[in-house]
Design a protein around this motif. Structure first.
Motif, PDB file in Angstrom:
ATOM      1  N   LEU A  69       0.856  -1.196   0.000  1.00 29.26           N
ATOM      2  CA  LEU A  69       0.000   0.000   0.000  1.00 29.26           C
ATOM      3  C   LEU A  69       0.886   1.238   0.000  1.00 29.26           C
ATOM      4  O   LEU A  69       1.796   1.347   0.837  1.00 29.26           O
ATOM      5  N   LEU A  70       0.629   2.140  -0.931  1.00 29.41           N
ATOM      6  CA  LEU A  70       1.350   3.415  -0.973  1.00 29.41           C
ATOM      7  C   LEU A  70       0.529   4.437  -0.191  1.00 29.41           C
ATOM      8  O   LEU A  70      -0.645   4.633  -0.484  1.00 29.41           O
ATOM      9  N   GLU A  71       1.164   5.077   0.773  1.00 31.81           N
ATOM     10  CA  GLU A  71       0.421   5.971   1.650  1.00 31.81           C
ATOM     11  C   GLU A  71       0.655   7.454   1.383  1.00 31.81           C
ATOM     12  O   GLU A  71      -0.112   8.282   1.833  1.00 31.81           O
ATOM     13  N   SER A  72       1.696   7.806   0.653  1.00 29.78           N
ATOM     14  CA  SER A  72       2.026   9.223   0.500  1.00 29.78           C
ATOM     15  C   SER A  72       1.601   9.796  -0.849  1.00 29.78           C
ATOM     16  O   SER A  72       2.124  10.816  -1.277  1.00 29.78           O
ATOM     17  N   ILE A  73       0.658   9.172  -1.515  1.00 30.71           N
ATOM     18  CA  ILE A  73       0.214   9.605  -2.843  1.00 30.71           C
ATOM     19  C   ILE A  73      -1.080  10.397  -2.703  1.00 30.71           C
ATOM     20  O   ILE A  73      -1.991   9.998  -1.983  1.00 30.71           O
ATOM     21  N   ASP A  74      -1.163  11.524  -3.401  1.00 29.56           N
ATOM     22  CA  ASP A  74      -2.388  12.339  -3.387  1.00 29.56           C
ATOM     23  C   ASP A  74      -3.372  11.770  -4.407  1.00 29.56           C
ATOM     24  O   ASP A  74      -3.409  12.189  -5.560  1.00 29.56           O
ATOM     25  N   ASN A  75      -4.163  10.791  -3.962  1.00 25.48           N
ATOM     26  CA  ASN A  75      -5.090  10.116  -4.865  1.00 25.48           C
ATOM     27  C   ASN A  75      -6.205  11.025  -5.371  1.00 25.48           C
ATOM     28  O   ASN A  75      -6.708  10.827  -6.465  1.00 25.48           O
ATOM     29  N   GLU A  76      -6.601  12.005  -4.586  1.00 23.26           N
ATOM     30  CA  GLU A  76      -7.642  12.940  -5.052  1.00 23.26           C
ATOM     31  C   GLU A  76      -7.164  13.728  -6.266  1.00 23.26           C
ATOM     32  O   GLU A  76      -7.903  13.906  -7.233  1.00 23.26           O
ATOM     33  N   LYS A  77      -5.917  14.181  -6.249  1.00 24.11           N
ATOM     34  CA  LYS A  77      -5.367  14.913  -7.408  1.00 24.11           C
ATOM     35  C   LYS A  77      -5.192  13.984  -8.600  1.00 24.11           C
ATOM     36  O   LYS A  77      -5.413  14.379  -9.742  1.00 24.11           O
ATOM     37  N   LEU A  78      -4.806  12.732  -8.341  1.00 23.36           N
ATOM     38  CA  LEU A  78      -4.697  11.758  -9.439  1.00 23.36           C
ATOM     39  C   LEU A  78      -6.066  11.473 -10.047  1.00 23.36           C
ATOM     40  O   LEU A  78      -6.194  11.324 -11.261  1.00 23.36           O
ATOM     41  N   LYS A  79      -7.080  11.407  -9.204  1.00 20.13           N
ATOM     42  CA  LYS A  79      -8.447  11.177  -9.676  1.00 20.13           C
ATOM     43  C   LYS A  79      -8.900  12.338 -10.568  1.00 20.13           C
ATOM     44  O   LYS A  79      -9.464  12.124 -11.647  1.00 20.13           O
ATOM     45  N   GLU A  80      -8.619  13.575 -10.137  1.00 19.78           N
ATOM     46  CA  GLU A  80      -8.941  14.754 -10.957  1.00 19.78           C
ATOM     47  C   GLU A  80      -8.234  14.674 -12.310  1.00 19.78           C
ATOM     48  O   GLU A  80      -8.833  14.928 -13.355  1.00 19.78           O
ATOM     49  N   PHE A  81      -6.958  14.323 -12.288  1.00 20.17           N
ATOM     50  CA  PHE A  81      -6.179  14.204 -13.521  1.00 20.17           C
ATOM     51  C   PHE A  81      -6.768  13.127 -14.432  1.00 20.17           C
ATOM     52  O   PHE A  81      -6.874  13.309 -15.646  1.00 20.17           O
ATOM     53  N   ALA A  82      -7.191  12.003 -13.852  1.00 15.53           N
ATOM     54  CA  ALA A  82      -7.785  10.917 -14.640  1.00 15.53           C
ATOM     55  C   ALA A  82      -9.038  11.395 -15.365  1.00 15.53           C
ATOM     56  O   ALA A  82      -9.213  11.144 -16.566  1.00 15.53           O
ATOM     57  N   GLU A 111       2.205  16.932 -12.245  1.00  7.44           N
ATOM     58  CA  GLU A 111       3.218  16.837 -11.184  1.00  7.44           C
ATOM     59  C   GLU A 111       2.959  15.672 -10.222  1.00  7.44           C
ATOM     60  O   GLU A 111       3.877  14.939  -9.852  1.00  7.44           O
ATOM     61  N   VAL A 112       1.706  15.484  -9.808  1.00 11.83           N
ATOM     62  CA  VAL A 112       1.381  14.392  -8.882  1.00 11.83           C
ATOM     63  C   VAL A 112       1.592  13.044  -9.572  1.00 11.83           C
ATOM     64  O   VAL A 112       2.121  12.104  -8.968  1.00 11.83           O
ATOM     65  N   PHE A 113       1.211  12.967 -10.832  1.00 12.99           N
ATOM     66  CA  PHE A 113       1.428  11.745 -11.608  1.00 12.99           C
ATOM     67  C   PHE A 113       2.919  11.438 -11.696  1.00 12.99           C
ATOM     68  O   PHE A 113       3.337  10.289 -11.513  1.00 12.99           O
ATOM     69  N   ASP A 114       3.743  12.465 -11.945  1.00 12.33           N
ATOM     70  CA  ASP A 114       5.193  12.276 -12.008  1.00 12.33           C
ATOM     71  C   ASP A 114       5.743  11.752 -10.684  1.00 12.33           C
ATOM     72  O   ASP A 114       6.646  10.908 -10.661  1.00 12.33           O
ATOM     73  N   GLY A 115       5.183  12.232  -9.571  1.00  9.41           N
ATOM     74  CA  GLY A 115       5.602  11.740  -8.260  1.00  9.41           C
ATOM     75  C   GLY A 115       5.264  10.270  -8.079  1.00  9.41           C
ATOM     76  O   GLY A 115       6.055   9.494  -7.519  1.00  9.41           O
ATOM     77  N   LEU A 116       4.085   9.865  -8.561  1.00 12.89           N
ATOM     78  CA  LEU A 116       3.700   8.456  -8.496  1.00 12.89           C
ATOM     79  C   LEU A 116       4.653   7.615  -9.332  1.00 12.89           C
ATOM     80  O   LEU A 116       5.109   6.552  -8.885  1.00 12.89           O
ATOM     81  N   VAL A 117       4.989   8.079 -10.530  1.00 15.11           N
ATOM     82  CA  VAL A 117       5.912   7.345 -11.398  1.00 15.11           C
ATOM     83  C   VAL A 117       7.262   7.176 -10.706  1.00 15.11           C
ATOM     84  O   VAL A 117       7.856   6.088 -10.740  1.00 15.11           O
ATOM     85  N   ALA A 118       7.753   8.219 -10.042  1.00 21.21           N
ATOM     86  CA  ALA A 118       9.032   8.125  -9.330  1.00 21.21           C
ATOM     87  C   ALA A 118       8.953   7.078  -8.216  1.00 21.21           C
ATOM     88  O   ALA A 118       9.878   6.280  -8.024  1.00 21.21           O
ATOM     89  N   SER A 148      -6.262 -13.988  -6.543  1.00 23.29           N
ATOM     90  CA  SER A 148      -6.697 -12.614  -6.799  1.00 23.29           C
ATOM     91  C   SER A 148      -6.192 -11.705  -5.686  1.00 23.29           C
ATOM     92  O   SER A 148      -5.906 -12.166  -4.573  1.00 23.29           O
ATOM     93  N   TYR A 149      -6.066 -10.441  -6.021  1.00 26.36           N
ATOM     94  CA  TYR A 149      -5.641  -9.413  -5.082  1.00 26.36           C
ATOM     95  C   TYR A 149      -6.689  -8.314  -5.067  1.00 26.36           C
ATOM     96  O   TYR A 149      -7.270  -7.987  -6.113  1.00 26.36           O
ATOM     97  N   LYS A 150      -6.890  -7.741  -3.911  1.00 25.96           N
ATOM     98  CA  LYS A 150      -7.946  -6.750  -3.730  1.00 25.96           C
ATOM     99  C   LYS A 150      -7.642  -5.450  -4.475  1.00 25.96           C
ATOM    100  O   LYS A 150      -6.519  -4.960  -4.474  1.00 25.96           O
ATOM    101  N   SER A 151      -8.677  -4.897  -5.066  1.00 25.26           N
ATOM    102  CA  SER A 151      -8.550  -3.604  -5.747  1.00 25.26           C
ATOM    103  C   SER A 151      -8.983  -2.518  -4.769  1.00 25.26           C
ATOM    104  O   SER A 151     -10.120  -2.079  -4.774  1.00 25.26           O
ATOM    105  N   VAL A 152      -8.057  -2.126  -3.914  1.00 27.41           N
ATOM    106  CA  VAL A 152      -8.357  -1.109  -2.905  1.00 27.41           C
ATOM    107  C   VAL A 152      -7.468   0.107  -3.132  1.00 27.41           C
ATOM    108  O   VAL A 152      -6.332  -0.016  -3.591  1.00 27.41           O
ATOM    109  N   THR A 153      -7.994   1.261  -2.822  1.00 26.08           N
ATOM    110  CA  THR A 153      -7.248   2.506  -2.998  1.00 26.08           C
ATOM    111  C   THR A 153      -5.884   2.416  -2.327  1.00 26.08           C
ATOM    112  O   THR A 153      -5.782   2.014  -1.167  1.00 26.08           O
ATOM    113  N   GLY A 154      -4.855   2.784  -3.069  1.00 30.13           N
ATOM    114  CA  GLY A 154      -3.492   2.792  -2.558  1.00 30.13           C
ATOM    115  C   GLY A 154      -2.714   1.511  -2.799  1.00 30.13           C
ATOM    116  O   GLY A 154      -1.513   1.468  -2.559  1.00 30.13           O
TER     117      GLY A 154
END
Length: 191
Positions: free
Chosen positions: A17-30, A59-66, A152-158
């Motif tokens: 689980l990744l905890e330091s990602i701004d998923n709300e900003k990624l959702k907006e970008f999506a 920028e947030v997407f680039d952080g996720l890629v890193a 199978s693996y759970k599809s949960v946020t993060g």
């Protein structure tokens, strides 16, 4: 005499689980990306997949890629692969009923998915064994890593899952009225 056991040709799946990602900003970008482009059709049924996202698009997407690249580096070192580079990365927006049929990722050594906005009941990622063992194994009372035919693996946020590009997988249907948003990627040898 005692026997030595060696695990040859295992199918590895890394998860966390990744905890330091701004998923709300990624959702907006999506959703912005979905409004701007028609997307592509690959393994998706009903759902939307973006084309390849490029560095400096967000920028947030680039952080996720890193972050993902750092984990890919750890994985590749663990299994003694050569240095890898990001081949492609894309967004998936799977609405009600959408799913991804069984497929693999040709040319990728390591592939994966990160769940931006998802709940367990929105359809998990499903991995299938592809070595033909199902034709030899008898029915078993207790499944394990050796005798199992799928997992199978759970599809949960993060959640982040990394796996070999040749490992066949699918994503089960989204059975809710909300979108399941994820980001998929492929890494391969440096060209």
């Amino acid at each position: 005499m005692s026997l030595t056991v060696e695990a040859w040709f295992p199918q590895l799946i890394w998860s966390g689980l990744l905890e330091s990602i701004d998923n709300e900003k990624l959702k907006e970008f999506a959703y912005q990306r979905k409004e701007q482009t028609e997307g592509v059709h690959a393994s998706n049924y009903i759902g939307w997949q973006s084309d390849n996202i490029h560095y400096k698009d967000n920028e947030v997407f680039d952080g996720l890629v890193a972050t993902i690249t750092g984990h890919i580096e750890d994985c590749r070192n663990l299994v003694n692969l050569p240095p890898l580079q990001l081949y492609n990365i894309w967004i998936n927006v799977n609405g009600p009923g959408a799913y991804n049929h069984l497929h693999n990722h040709p040319m990728a050594l390591l592939s994966g998915v990160y769940y931006v906005d998802s709940k367990e009941e929105q359809g998990n990622i499903f991995f299938e064994r592809s070595d033909g063992a199902e034709y030899f194994l008898p029915p078993v009372e207790v499944g394990n890593h050796f005798n199992g035919s799928a997992t199978s693996y759970k599809s949960v946020t993060g959640a982040l899952y990394i796996f070999p590009g040749w490992l066949k997988h699918s994503v089960q249907p989204n059975t809710t009225e909300e979108d399941r948003i994820s980001i998929s990627f492929n890494y391969g040898v440096i060209k």
